[in-house]
Design a protein around this motif. Structure first.
Motif, PDB file in Angstrom:
ATOM      1  N   GLN A  49       0.810  -1.211   0.000  1.00  0.00           N
ATOM      2  CA  GLN A  49       0.000   0.000   0.000  1.00  0.00           C
ATOM      3  C   GLN A  49       0.847   1.266   0.000  1.00  0.00           C
ATOM      4  OE1 GLN A  49      -3.266  -0.168   2.787  1.00  0.00           O
ATOM      5  NE2 GLN A  49      -3.003  -2.363   3.003  1.00  0.00           N
ATOM      6  N   GLY A  50       0.505   2.177  -0.923  1.00  0.00           N
ATOM      7  CA  GLY A  50       1.156   3.479  -0.989  1.00  0.00           C
ATOM      8  C   GLY A  50       0.113   4.577  -0.910  1.00  0.00           C
ATOM      9  N   TYR A  51       0.390   5.586  -0.106  1.00  0.00           N
ATOM     10  CA  TYR A  51      -0.557   6.694   0.098  1.00  0.00           C
ATOM     11  C   TYR A  51       0.162   8.029  -0.073  1.00  0.00           C
ATOM     12  CZ  TYR A  51      -3.469   3.246   2.517  1.00  0.00           C
ATOM     13  OH  TYR A  51      -4.221   2.143   2.845  1.00  0.00           O
ATOM     14  N   THR A  52      -0.567   9.016  -0.560  1.00  0.00           N
ATOM     15  CA  THR A  52      -0.072  10.392  -0.557  1.00  0.00           C
ATOM     16  C   THR A  52      -1.092  11.258   0.172  1.00  0.00           C
ATOM     17  OG1 THR A  52       1.224  10.111  -2.567  1.00  0.00           O
ATOM     18  CG2 THR A  52       0.574  12.365  -2.031  1.00  0.00           C
ATOM     19  N   GLY A  53      -0.579  12.158   0.987  1.00  0.00           N
ATOM     20  CA  GLY A  53      -1.462  13.049   1.747  1.00  0.00           C
ATOM     21  C   GLY A  53      -0.681  14.267   2.190  1.00  0.00           C
ATOM     22  N   TRP A  54      -1.099  14.845   3.290  1.00  0.00           N
ATOM     23  CA  TRP A  54      -0.513  16.102   3.766  1.00  0.00           C
ATOM     24  C   TRP A  54      -0.156  15.976   5.239  1.00  0.00           C
ATOM     25  CZ3 TRP A  54       0.257  19.952   0.168  1.00  0.00           C
ATOM     26  CH2 TRP A  54      -0.367  19.746  -1.069  1.00  0.00           C
ATOM     27  N   TYR A  55       0.974  16.571   5.604  1.00  0.00           N
ATOM     28  CA  TYR A  55       1.397  16.610   6.999  1.00  0.00           C
ATOM     29  C   TYR A  55       1.801  18.040   7.307  1.00  0.00           C
ATOM     30  CZ  TYR A  55       4.005  15.632  11.302  1.00  0.00           C
ATOM     31  OH  TYR A  55       4.449  15.622  12.594  1.00  0.00           O
ATOM     32  N   HIS A  56       1.048  18.711   8.160  1.00  0.00           N
ATOM     33  CA  HIS A  56       1.308  20.120   8.494  1.00  0.00           C
ATOM     34  C   HIS A  56       1.490  20.951   7.216  1.00  0.00           C
ATOM     35  CE1 HIS A  56       2.897  18.997  12.810  1.00  0.00           C
ATOM     36  NE2 HIS A  56       1.687  18.551  12.549  1.00  0.00           N
ATOM     37  N   GLY A  57       0.624  20.740   6.250  1.00  0.00           N
ATOM     38  CA  GLY A  57       0.650  21.534   5.019  1.00  0.00           C
ATOM     39  C   GLY A  57       1.686  21.096   3.988  1.00  0.00           C
ATOM     40  N   LYS A  58       2.399  20.007   4.274  1.00  0.00           N
ATOM     41  CA  LYS A  58       3.467  19.513   3.395  1.00  0.00           C
ATOM     42  C   LYS A  58       2.971  18.228   2.707  1.00  0.00           C
ATOM     43  CE  LYS A  58       7.025  18.046   5.909  1.00  0.00           C
ATOM     44  NZ  LYS A  58       8.165  18.193   6.834  1.00  0.00           N
ATOM     45  N   ARG A  59       3.172  18.140   1.385  1.00  0.00           N
ATOM     46  CA  ARG A  59       2.734  16.921   0.680  1.00  0.00           C
ATOM     47  C   ARG A  59       3.739  15.793   0.956  1.00  0.00           C
ATOM     48  NH1 ARG A  59       2.990  15.204  -5.081  1.00  0.00           N
ATOM     49  NH2 ARG A  59       1.125  13.968  -5.519  1.00  0.00           N
ATOM     50  N   VAL A  60       3.236  14.661   1.425  1.00  0.00           N
ATOM     51  CA  VAL A  60       4.115  13.539   1.779  1.00  0.00           C
ATOM     52  C   VAL A  60       3.479  12.222   1.330  1.00  0.00           C
ATOM     53  CG1 VAL A  60       5.347  14.511   3.777  1.00  0.00           C
ATOM     54  CG2 VAL A  60       3.066  13.522   4.087  1.00  0.00           C
ATOM     55  N   SER A  61       4.338  11.220   1.167  1.00  0.00           N
ATOM     56  CA  SER A  61       3.850   9.892   0.801  1.00  0.00           C
ATOM     57  C   SER A  61       4.422   8.846   1.730  1.00  0.00           C
ATOM     58  CB  SER A  61       4.264   9.545  -0.639  1.00  0.00           C
ATOM     59  OG  SER A  61       3.658  10.405  -1.567  1.00  0.00           O
ATOM     60  N   VAL A  62       3.735   7.713   1.761  1.00  0.00           N
ATOM     61  CA  VAL A  62       4.232   6.546   2.488  1.00  0.00           C
ATOM     62  C   VAL A  62       3.917   5.326   1.629  1.00  0.00           C
ATOM     63  CG1 VAL A  62       2.070   6.311   3.832  1.00  0.00           C
ATOM     64  CG2 VAL A  62       4.184   5.309   4.716  1.00  0.00           C
ATOM     65  N   MET A  63       4.881   4.434   1.504  1.00  0.00           N
ATOM     66  CA  MET A  63       4.613   3.167   0.808  1.00  0.00           C
ATOM     67  C   MET A  63       5.448   2.068   1.440  1.00  0.00           C
ATOM     68  SD  MET A  63       4.585   2.134  -3.241  1.00  0.00           S
ATOM     69  CE  MET A  63       6.246   1.486  -3.427  1.00  0.00           C
ATOM     70  N   ALA A  64       4.889   0.884   1.542  1.00  0.00           N
ATOM     71  CA  ALA A  64       5.619  -0.237   2.143  1.00  0.00           C
ATOM     72  C   ALA A  64       6.779  -0.646   1.246  1.00  0.00           C
ATOM     73  CB  ALA A  64       4.674  -1.411   2.352  1.00  0.00           C
ATOM     74  N   SER A  65       7.833  -1.161   1.889  1.00  0.00           N
ATOM     75  CA  SER A  65       8.993  -1.644   1.123  1.00  0.00           C
ATOM     76  C   SER A  65       8.980  -3.150   0.993  1.00  0.00           C
ATOM     77  CB  SER A  65      10.296  -1.243   1.825  1.00  0.00           C
ATOM     78  OG  SER A  65      10.467  -1.975   3.034  1.00  0.00           O
TER      79      SER A  65
END
Ligand code: HPA
Length: 235
Positions: A49-65
């Motif tokens: 699973q890979g997601y893109t969203g926002w953290y304190h107004g900053k665009r960030v992503s997370v994806m499993a390795s």
């Protein structure tokens, strides 16, 4: 619709500049749902699973390795090469090889020794030394220092073996702080592609101290500091 890579169906541009990479797809989901504003699932090929969203107004992503160097080798290479991701921050767990590092302490992996042959693909006339991005390392150490967490910066061992008949403790004689299974390949890919990578680890068990192992549920909870440090240094 055709996949963008053999292992990722997200369209180009779907990932932020920085991608956090936990090993476990469920941790990717947990991070997106608990730390991101407006998370969007951008990849789910093989359940990675890979997601893109926002953290304190900053665009960030997370994806499993996934687990191990072949897996993180594939996923990080594709993020760097096909999605123009500039930084990958692995957030994982490790076994401690250092008497002063206890369960839930953090290791920031300055370098990654390895028993893997991953770097042989480059046919270098010697031994390559996989290191983390100094920019990310310095920022992560500053962040960790500003929190009430116990951490060390130094070498880790990236091993191809979780169940290992070799004497992993020999690495402790060289001051190696902990053992995990992905950092060296990630650092090699970043070096080869001119990108930034860092590996931040939570100690989940100790090979040198008698400590009870953490349960998967407990590990998930103790992830918070590590995730917040990684998100704070993301650009
Ligand atoms: N070995 C390899 N990887 C790990 C370990 C370990 O002991 N603990 C957590 N990840």
């Amino acid at each position: 619709m055709a996949y963008t890579t053999p292992h990722n169906s997200a369209p180009k541009g779907a990932f932020a500049n920085t991608v956090l990479m936990p090993g476990d797809p469920l941790r990717s989901k947990f991070i997106a749902e608990n730390f991101f504003d407006s998370p969007e699932l951008v990849n789910n090929v093989r359940g990675v699973q890979g997601y893109t969203g926002w953290y304190h107004g900053k665009r960030v992503s997370v994806m499993a390795s996934g687990m191990g160097m072949p897996a993180i080798g594939i996923y990080s290479q594709e993020l760097f090469q096909f999605y123009d991701v500039t930084s990958v921050i692995r957030i994982g767990s490790c076994g401690s090889l250092d008497k002063d590092l206890h369960i839930r302490d953090l290791i920031i992996a300055q370098g990654a020794c390895t028993d893997s042959r991953y770097a042989e693909q480059y046919a270098l006339p010697g031994t390559f030394c996989p290191i983390g991005s100094y920019r990310l390392l310095r920022a992560a150490a500053d962040e960790a220092a500003s929190r009430n967490v116990h951490y060390k910066v130094g070498n880790v061992l990236s091993s191809d073996h979780f169940y290992n008949e070799a004497n992993t403790l020999d690495w402790a004689k060289m001051g190696v702080l902990g053992v995990e299974m992905e950092a060296a390949a990630l650092y090699c890919n970043a070096a080869r592609l001119g990108k930034d990578a860092l590996c931040i680890l939570t100690v989940s068990d100790s090979l040198v101290n008698k400590e009870p192992e953490t349960s998967p549920e407990e590990r998930e909870r103790t992830f918070t500091d590590m995730v917040e440090i990684a998100l704070a240094i993301a650009d």
